[in-house]
Write a protein that holds these residues in place. Structure first.
Motif, PDB file in Angstrom:
ATOM      1  N   CYS A  66       0.825  -1.214   0.000  1.00 24.65           N
ATOM      2  CA  CYS A  66       0.000   0.000   0.000  1.00 24.65           C
ATOM      3  C   CYS A  66       0.857   1.262   0.000  1.00 24.65           C
ATOM      4  CB  CYS A  66      -0.933   0.012   1.219  1.00 24.65           C
ATOM      5  SG  CYS A  66      -2.262  -1.200   1.151  1.00 24.65           S
ATOM      6  N   GLN A 244      -5.498   0.004  -6.217  1.00 30.37           N
ATOM      7  CA  GLN A 244      -5.235   1.270  -5.537  1.00 30.37           C
ATOM      8  C   GLN A 244      -5.197   2.431  -6.519  1.00 30.37           C
ATOM      9  OE1 GLN A 244      -1.962   0.964  -2.842  1.00 30.37           O
ATOM     10  NE2 GLN A 244      -1.989   3.109  -2.238  1.00 30.37           N
ATOM     11  N   MET A 257      -6.376   2.286   1.076  1.00 27.71           N
ATOM     12  CA  MET A 257      -6.086   0.922   0.653  1.00 27.71           C
ATOM     13  C   MET A 257      -5.757   0.028   1.835  1.00 27.71           C
ATOM     14  SD  MET A 257      -6.352  -0.498  -2.212  1.00 27.71           S
ATOM     15  CE  MET A 257      -6.318  -2.250  -2.555  1.00 27.71           C
TER      16      MET A 257
END
Length: 376
Positions: A66, A244, A257
């Motif tokens: 992420c 994402q 995310m």
């Protein structure tokens, strides 16, 4: 719908809800139906432990990824639109080639597996209907070749959606159906367990019935196959950055995310452990490779479960195939930028706010290039 023109000028409409739908669609797959068999090969001690361990490993790697969407700063850095972009930025060109081969090979393998599984599920629906009409001893052979061709034709049409952002509705439907067949499998297993009045299975690895002697090599092979099934069931990290990239910039993509990851992995682990353990407890070592194959009654509920598998895999195929479409279209656009074949034709679906139009110029839409776009 609220949109967000990011720092790269691209409009993104993704939210926590749509990203969670994409994540659930990617993670919760038909592999859940093989988990009871996998737990049976590992036993009551290792089976649940492996399920939980793989969930933590998947969550940990996803959380790390992420923060790789933007580099070097995870909030204000340059965007890495795909997993391969992040590898190039962080690990260099050499590792980019290696990881690209591995990622796309895994994506291709998943797509092939989904095609075969869909054909099997369609055949299961037809076979269940045949058994209900003619009895369980009837010969109800089914060929899956035609169903795979039909499934491929549907994917050709759906592949015209330009990006994951345009697949939000399909992902929501796929996520709902994945929860549906998981719940049906769980409820059927609980019902069978209640009728048995006992928990079946053993605590040791690859336990088998006393009247059947299994070679050690076969036991080891089944154990590794079970580990592979569980690992495949948690497939997610290779698509995380692509998901994402659909999110709006505010709030920061990495924070949203991470919430998506916790929801998707947490919910998935709960379903996996429940279905895997309940299925094993209900059938013991007699568990079939697909837990739904062990049920014929009520036939309508089993048919609904198999139909849900089919609908889910139709949408999941697109989630896994979009990165492959994107890289191929990028290569086509860079190689033949002025080709008529590379011209974009945008087709607006009826009952939408926009009319029918066409847009030319592959270079301007390099990141989302499609030969025929379906816009919603």
């Amino acid at each position: 719908m609220e949109v967000d023109a990011g720092d790269d000028g691209r409009i993104r409409t993704g939210t926590l809800a749509t990203a969670t739908a994409h994540a659930f669609t990617a993670v919760v797959g038909a592999g859940i139906l093989a988990l009871p068999w996998s737990v049976a090969q590992l036993g009551w001690i290792l089976g649940p432990f492996i399920l939980i361990s793989f969930a933590f490993v998947t969550y940990y790697t996803a959380i790390l990824l992420c923060d790789c969407y933007r580099t070097p700063d995870p909030v204000h850095g340059r965007r890495n639109y795909t997993y391969i972009d992040a590898v190039r930025a962080l690990l260099g060109p050499r590792n980019e080639v290696i990881c690209a081969v591995l990622q796309y090979a895994l994506l291709w393998g998943t797509m092939i597996g989904y095609t075969v599984t869909t054909a099997i599920s369609i055949g299961a629906v037809k076979r269940t209907t045949c058994f209900h009409a003619k009895g369980h001893k009837a010969k109800c052979g089914v060929s899956g070749n035609l169903y795979m061709v039909i499934y491929g034709g549907m994917q050709i049409v759906l592949s015209q959606f330009p990006s994951l952002e345009k697949l939000a509705l399909i992902s929501v439907v796929a996520a709902v159906t994945s929860l549906a067949y998981s719940l049906i499998a769980l409820c059927l297993s609980i019902a069978k367990l209640s009728s048995n009045h006992e928990f079946k299975g053993g605590i040791m690895v690859a336990m088998v019935d006393n009247n059947f002697t299994e070679a050690t090599s076969t036991k080891v092979w089944h154990c590794f196959q079970a580990l592979g099934n569980i690992a495949f069931a948690y497939t997610f990290s290779m698509l995380l950055l692509e998901i994402q990239d659909t999110l709006k910039s505010l709030p920061p993509e990495n924070k949203v995310m991470k919430r998506v990851t916790s929801y998707a992995i947490g919910g998935t682990a709960l379903f996996y452990i429940s279905v895997g353990c309940m299925g094993y407890a209900a059938f013991g070592n007699d568990i079939p490779g697909n837990v739904l194959a062990g049920f014929y009654q009520p036939f309508w509920l089993v048919d609904i479960a198999n139909l849900s598998v089919i609908i889910h895999l139709i949408g999941a195929y697109q989630v896994f195939s979009q990165p492959i479409f994107a890289i191929n279209e990028k290569l086509l656009a860079s190689k033949w930028p002025t080709s008529c074949f590379a011209t974009i034709y945008t087709i607006r679906l009826p009952f939408t706010h926009k009319g029918i139009g066409s847009v030319a110029g592959m270079l301007e839409r390099l990141k989302q290039a499609k030969l025929f776009h379906i816009d919603m």
